[in-house]
Design a protein around this motif. Structure first.
Motif, short mmCIF file in Angstrom:
data_model
loop_
_atom_site.label_atom_id
_atom_site.label_comp_id
_atom_site.label_asym_id
_atom_site.label_seq_id
_atom_site.Cartn_x
_atom_site.Cartn_y
_atom_site.Cartn_z
N PRO A 41 -40.69 -20.08 20.37
CA PRO A 41 -41.31 -21.52 20.82
C PRO A 41 -39.36 -21.82 21.11
O PRO A 41 -38.13 -21.11 20.84
CB PRO A 41 -41.00 -21.76 19.29
N ARG A 43 -36.85 -25.45 23.45
CA ARG A 43 -37.02 -26.92 23.99
C ARG A 43 -35.78 -27.30 25.88
O ARG A 43 -35.14 -26.50 25.83
CB ARG A 43 -35.72 -27.94 23.03
N LYS A 78 -40.65 -30.00 23.93
CA LYS A 78 -40.67 -28.13 23.15
C LYS A 78 -41.65 -27.44 23.71
O LYS A 78 -42.88 -28.30 24.69
CB LYS A 78 -41.58 -28.66 21.79
#
Length: 317
Positions: A41, A43, A78
């Motif tokens: 994950p 950004r 994101k």
């Protein structure tokens, strides 16, 4: 028939592509390190105007170069990123990870794509041969040797030996083709063959090299008049040579533990290492060595030993 084998070591996972008693290729992963295919994950922090490239950052500050960005992904979004190249340590800098935005999903094991069979131990001597070659940066063949060195720009291979330039170049090719796979090399690779004056001789070497690397995905130049050939292959992470160049002590510490696992008998496992290795041998690694062998482990240092020459033996309790 060739088969991938995986050996789960202490502090590292090792893989060998084995056919009979020959090693065709090798891979190495250190648990905790990032790897190609891993999903993270992140950004998106930067996107160049009018470009499908940008930079994403994970929660712990890892920067990932992103390409083929979808049009609807804007700065601050994101995203789930699949790594296409792990970060690679080099002298004085870190080559950033690369990746692409993808659907979120579980990250595979670093060696999962190999469809390998997990074994307790590799056949005797096979990993040692690969490790010793990567550690020394030298591979011998009949009539000569290959000398490997890593630079931030490329991996360089120098061919040295006896005989005519054409004979030496042709003799080096089987060992070269094997070493490229055994060291898990990728990126830009420069090969300095002996200078072959005649065009026909250079073409003969080009043809032999093409045949030897026919099943290894790459692009390459024809040999120039100075004997130089450049190869470009997919780079997914640090090769075994890069491990030795940037994390030599860590690699030697893991090899010392493997030697401790291999010795047999009752008593105490005595590991004798160069003092530089002592700090790298984590308490949890030594505890794992004791668990695997069923013996207590004792660590001693000897400044007279080479970094790579750790010794393991059984002594009385």
């Amino acid at each position: 028939m060739a088969e991938w084998l995986v050996e789960r070591g202490i502090g590292e996972d090792r893989a060998l592509l084995v056919e009979g008693d020959q090693t065709l290729a090798a891979k190495l992963h250190w648990p905790g390190d990032l790897f190609a295919g891993q999903i993270l994950p992140a950004r998106l922090t930067t996107r160049r105007s009018g470009s499908n490239r940008g930079v994403a950052s994970t929660a712990n500050g890892l920067e990932i170069l992103i390409d083929k960005l979808p049009h609807d992904v804007t700065e601050g979004s994101k995203v789930s990123v699949t790594l296409t190249r792990a970060p690679i340590a080099e002298r004085g800098r870190l080559k950033l990870a690369q990746g692409r935005v993808s659907e979120a999903g579980p990250s595979p094991d670093a060696l999962a794509s190999l469809a390998a069979r997990e074994v307790r131990r590799f056949p005797a001597g096979l990993w040692e041969e690969v490790w010793d070659g990567a550690s020394s940066g030298e591979i011998a063949f009949v009539g000569g040797s290959l000398l490997f060195s890593t630079t931030p720009a490329m991996t360089l291979v120098d061919i040295d030996g006896d005989g005519s330039p054409r004979e030496l170049a042709l003799a080096a090719i089987p060992a070269l083709a094997r070493a490229l796979r055994q060291f898990d090399l990728g990126g830009s690779i420069g090969i300095d063959f002996p200078t072959i004056a005649d065009k026909a001789g250079r073409k003969a070497v080009d043809a032999a090299l093409g045949e030897a690397l026919a099943d290894w995905p790459h692009e390459r130049t024809a040999m120039n008049g100075f004997g130089f050939v450049q190869i470009v292959a997919r780079l997914e992470g640090p090769s075994l040579l890069h491990r030795m160049a940037t994390s030599r002590i860590g690699a030697a510490a893991r090899m010392a533990l493997r030697r401790g696992e291999l010795v047999e008998g009752a008593g105490v496992t005595l590991l004798t290492v160069h003092p530089a290795l002592k700090a790298k041998l984590k308490p949890e690694w030594l505890a794992e060595l004791e668990k695997r062998t069923g013996r207590p482990a004792r660590l001693e240092t000897d400044p007279g030993l080479a970094i790579e020459a750790a010794q393991a033996q059984i002594i009385a309790a």
